[in-house]
Design a protein around this motif. Structure first.
Motif, short mmCIF file in Angstrom:
data_model
loop_
_atom_site.label_atom_id
_atom_site.label_comp_id
_atom_site.label_asym_id
_atom_site.label_seq_id
_atom_site.Cartn_x
_atom_site.Cartn_y
_atom_site.Cartn_z
N ILE A 280 -9.13 22.95 -4.76
CA ILE A 280 -8.32 24.30 -4.91
C ILE A 280 -9.37 25.40 -4.40
O ILE A 280 -8.60 26.22 -3.75
CB ILE A 280 -8.16 24.20 -6.62
CG1 ILE A 280 -7.40 23.43 -7.02
CG2 ILE A 280 -8.07 25.92 -6.69
CD1 ILE A 280 -7.18 23.68 -8.79
N VAL A 281 -10.76 25.23 -4.21
CA VAL A 281 -11.41 26.26 -3.56
C VAL A 281 -10.98 26.26 -1.95
O VAL A 281 -11.09 27.16 -1.43
CB VAL A 281 -12.83 25.87 -3.71
CG1 VAL A 281 -13.51 26.85 -3.03
CG2 VAL A 281 -13.26 26.08 -5.41
N TYR B 264 -8.53 28.73 2.59
CA TYR B 264 -7.34 28.72 3.79
C TYR B 264 -6.35 29.98 3.71
O TYR B 264 -6.30 30.26 4.74
CB TYR B 264 -6.75 27.34 3.67
CG TYR B 264 -5.60 27.40 4.70
CD1 TYR B 264 -5.94 26.83 6.08
CD2 TYR B 264 -4.35 27.40 4.26
CE1 TYR B 264 -4.82 27.04 6.80
CE2 TYR B 264 -3.31 27.24 5.19
CZ TYR B 264 -3.41 27.02 6.47
OH TYR B 264 -2.39 26.99 7.54
N PHE B 265 -5.98 30.10 2.32
CA PHE B 265 -5.21 31.24 2.29
C PHE B 265 -5.57 32.47 2.58
O PHE B 265 -5.08 33.36 3.31
CB PHE B 265 -4.59 31.14 0.85
CG PHE B 265 -3.23 30.26 0.49
CD1 PHE B 265 -2.87 29.51 1.55
CD2 PHE B 265 -3.20 29.68 -0.77
CE1 PHE B 265 -1.85 28.23 1.09
CE2 PHE B 265 -2.38 28.82 -1.13
CZ PHE B 265 -1.67 28.35 0.01
N VAL B 266 -7.04 32.76 2.23
CA VAL B 266 -7.70 33.91 2.61
C VAL B 266 -7.73 34.06 4.10
O VAL B 266 -7.58 35.22 4.71
CB VAL B 266 -8.91 33.78 1.90
CG1 VAL B 266 -9.86 35.40 2.41
CG2 VAL B 266 -8.58 34.19 0.37
N VAL B 267 -7.99 32.93 4.66
CA VAL B 267 -8.31 32.96 6.40
C VAL B 267 -7.03 33.28 7.08
O VAL B 267 -6.77 34.35 7.76
CB VAL B 267 -8.82 31.83 6.70
CG1 VAL B 267 -8.75 31.51 8.39
CG2 VAL B 267 -10.26 31.73 6.11
#
Length: 106
Positions: free
Chosen positions: A2-3, A8-11
């Motif tokens: 999950i981390v 990945y979503f933040v990048v």
């Protein structure tokens, strides 16, 4: 895991992350709705309780073409039957039939 997904979503940015998450949600929803139709049915998962139960029956002995029954005897196969701790069955002679279990008649 999950981390890593959050990283990945933040990048990739919020806009692309939102689209990916929506797509994943749609795919999971479709699988959840279609799963029962695509998977084979479970056997004995929710089997109904037997309608006839015999427990602790005695011995059955048939001689000379006779019939003896201390279990369950019925026609058809649409009803459940169960025998627990049945006695011994002994048939002696031609045409004899002894039953301490489940016997389905035609």
């Amino acid at each position: 895991m999950i981390v890593g997904l959050v990283a990945y979503f933040v990048v990739v940015g919020l806009d692309k992350a939102d689209k990916i998450a929506s797509t994943i949600g749609v795919v999971l929803a479709a699988l959840a709705l279609g799963g029962p139709y695509l998977l084979p049915p479970q056997k004995n998962g929710n089997a109904p309780a037997p309608t006839m139960v015999v427990e602790g029956s005695g011995s059955a002995t048939a001689t000379g073409g006779g019939r003896a029954n201390t279990g369950v005897q019925h026609r058809g196969d649409d009803s459940g039957a169960q025998v627990r701790s049945s006695g011994d069955a002994r048939a002696d002679g031609p045409g004899s039939n002894a039953n301490t279990g489940v016997q389905r008649l035609n």
